[in-house]
Design a protein around this motif. Structure first.
Motif, mmCIF file in Angstrom:
data_model
loop_
_atom_site.group_PDB
_atom_site.id
_atom_site.type_symbol
_atom_site.label_atom_id
_atom_site.label_comp_id
_atom_site.label_asym_id
_atom_site.label_seq_id
_atom_site.Cartn_x
_atom_site.Cartn_y
_atom_site.Cartn_z
ATOM 1 N N PRO A 88 43.496 45.610 33.396
ATOM 2 C CA PRO A 88 43.137 44.311 32.818
ATOM 3 C C PRO A 88 43.824 43.113 33.472
ATOM 4 O O PRO A 88 43.236 42.036 33.559
ATOM 5 C CB PRO A 88 43.542 44.452 31.350
ATOM 6 C CG PRO A 88 44.524 45.558 31.318
ATOM 7 C CD PRO A 88 44.160 46.475 32.433
ATOM 8 N N LEU A 89 45.043 43.286 33.950
ATOM 9 C CA LEU A 89 45.745 42.154 34.578
ATOM 10 C C LEU A 89 45.071 41.738 35.882
ATOM 11 O O LEU A 89 44.881 40.552 36.151
ATOM 12 C CB LEU A 89 47.209 42.500 34.828
ATOM 13 C CG LEU A 89 48.038 42.837 33.590
ATOM 14 C CD1 LEU A 89 49.452 43.241 33.994
ATOM 15 C CD2 LEU A 89 48.054 41.680 32.620
ATOM 16 N N ARG A 90 44.715 42.715 36.681
ATOM 17 C CA ARG A 90 44.063 42.414 37.960
ATOM 18 C C ARG A 90 42.652 41.862 37.741
ATOM 19 O O ARG A 90 42.229 40.922 38.418
ATOM 20 C CB ARG A 90 44.008 43.666 38.822
ATOM 21 C CG ARG A 90 43.450 43.384 40.186
ATOM 22 C CD ARG A 90 43.787 44.468 41.136
ATOM 23 N NE ARG A 90 43.264 44.174 42.441
ATOM 24 C CZ ARG A 90 43.305 45.004 43.447
ATOM 25 N NH1 ARG A 90 43.884 46.170 43.294
ATOM 26 N NH2 ARG A 90 42.808 44.683 44.604
ATOM 27 N N ILE A 91 41.932 42.435 36.788
ATOM 28 C CA ILE A 91 40.579 41.962 36.504
ATOM 29 C C ILE A 91 40.627 40.525 35.993
ATOM 30 O O ILE A 91 39.807 39.694 36.383
ATOM 31 C CB ILE A 91 39.881 42.901 35.500
ATOM 32 C CG1 ILE A 91 39.654 44.273 36.152
ATOM 33 C CG2 ILE A 91 38.565 42.310 35.030
ATOM 34 C CD1 ILE A 91 39.166 45.345 35.202
ATOM 35 N N ARG A 92 41.606 40.224 35.140
ATOM 36 C CA ARG A 92 41.755 38.849 34.627
ATOM 37 C C ARG A 92 41.989 37.877 35.776
ATOM 38 O O ARG A 92 41.392 36.799 35.834
ATOM 39 C CB ARG A 92 42.908 38.784 33.633
ATOM 40 C CG ARG A 92 43.100 37.397 33.032
ATOM 41 C CD ARG A 92 44.266 37.366 32.045
ATOM 42 N NE ARG A 92 43.974 38.159 30.872
ATOM 43 C CZ ARG A 92 44.650 39.266 30.516
ATOM 44 N NH1 ARG A 92 45.662 39.691 31.243
ATOM 45 N NH2 ARG A 92 44.318 39.925 29.431
#
Length: 172
Positions: A88-92
């Motif tokens: 989720p951090l990278r996708i965000r």
């Protein structure tokens, strides 16, 4: 006659910045290949040389025709990237680069079913089925998963680190 003069004056590679039909054709050409965020289409049209006065109403019309939908783009983007083993951090961060952030992004990241399952699949694909047995291997895998964009809590849970921080303090 005026049209032919205009075309010859502009040449083949130059565009008329106020030509709404050509801007629409360029936007539809980009959207025909794949879904785009509205910020991406806006940026692409401006880079091609179209005027902001033409681009803004065009994007509103495309949204009205459901040809441009940031919600749909975000949903597909999250699902695709998660299936590739990204957290989720990278996708965000990637969504932010596409001009999408805020409630819409958080809504889809929070609604995504099981980040731990995708984390385990990414870990298993890279390192095999057996969990790391020693500290060095766990740290190496944790760094890899952190780079992939998973949170530290997700990594600790998946790798079997002691999730009770009080237990870590009592051992010292």
């Amino acid at each position: 006659m005026a049209t032919s003069k205009r075309r010859s004056a502009l040449g083949r590679h130059e565009i008329d910045p106020l030509d709404a039909r050509a801007a629409r054709a360029a936007a539809l050409d980009a959207l025909a290949r794949r879904d785009h965020a509205s910020g991406d289409v806006h940026r692409k049209l401006l880079e091609k040389g179209y005027d902001v006065a033409v681009v803004a109403p065009l994007l509103d019309a495309l949204r009205g025709d459901k040809l441009l939908d940031d919600r749909r783009f975000t949903e597909n983007f999250v699902a695709y990237r998660a299936a590739r083993g990204q957290g989720p951090l990278r996708i965000r961060a990637d969504l932010r680069r596409h001009g999408l952030e805020g409630i819409l992004t958080e809504e889809w990241l929070d609604a995504f079913p099981d980040w731990i399952l995708h984390l385990r699949r990414a870990r298993q694909k890279k390192f095999g089925a057996v969990l790391p047995g020693n500290y060095v291997d766990r740290q190496r895998q944790a760094r890899f998963l952190g780079y992939r964009g998973f949170t530290s809590a997700q990594i600790r849970t998946a790798l079997g680190f002691d999730t009770d921080l009080d237990a870590d303090i009592e051992e010292i």
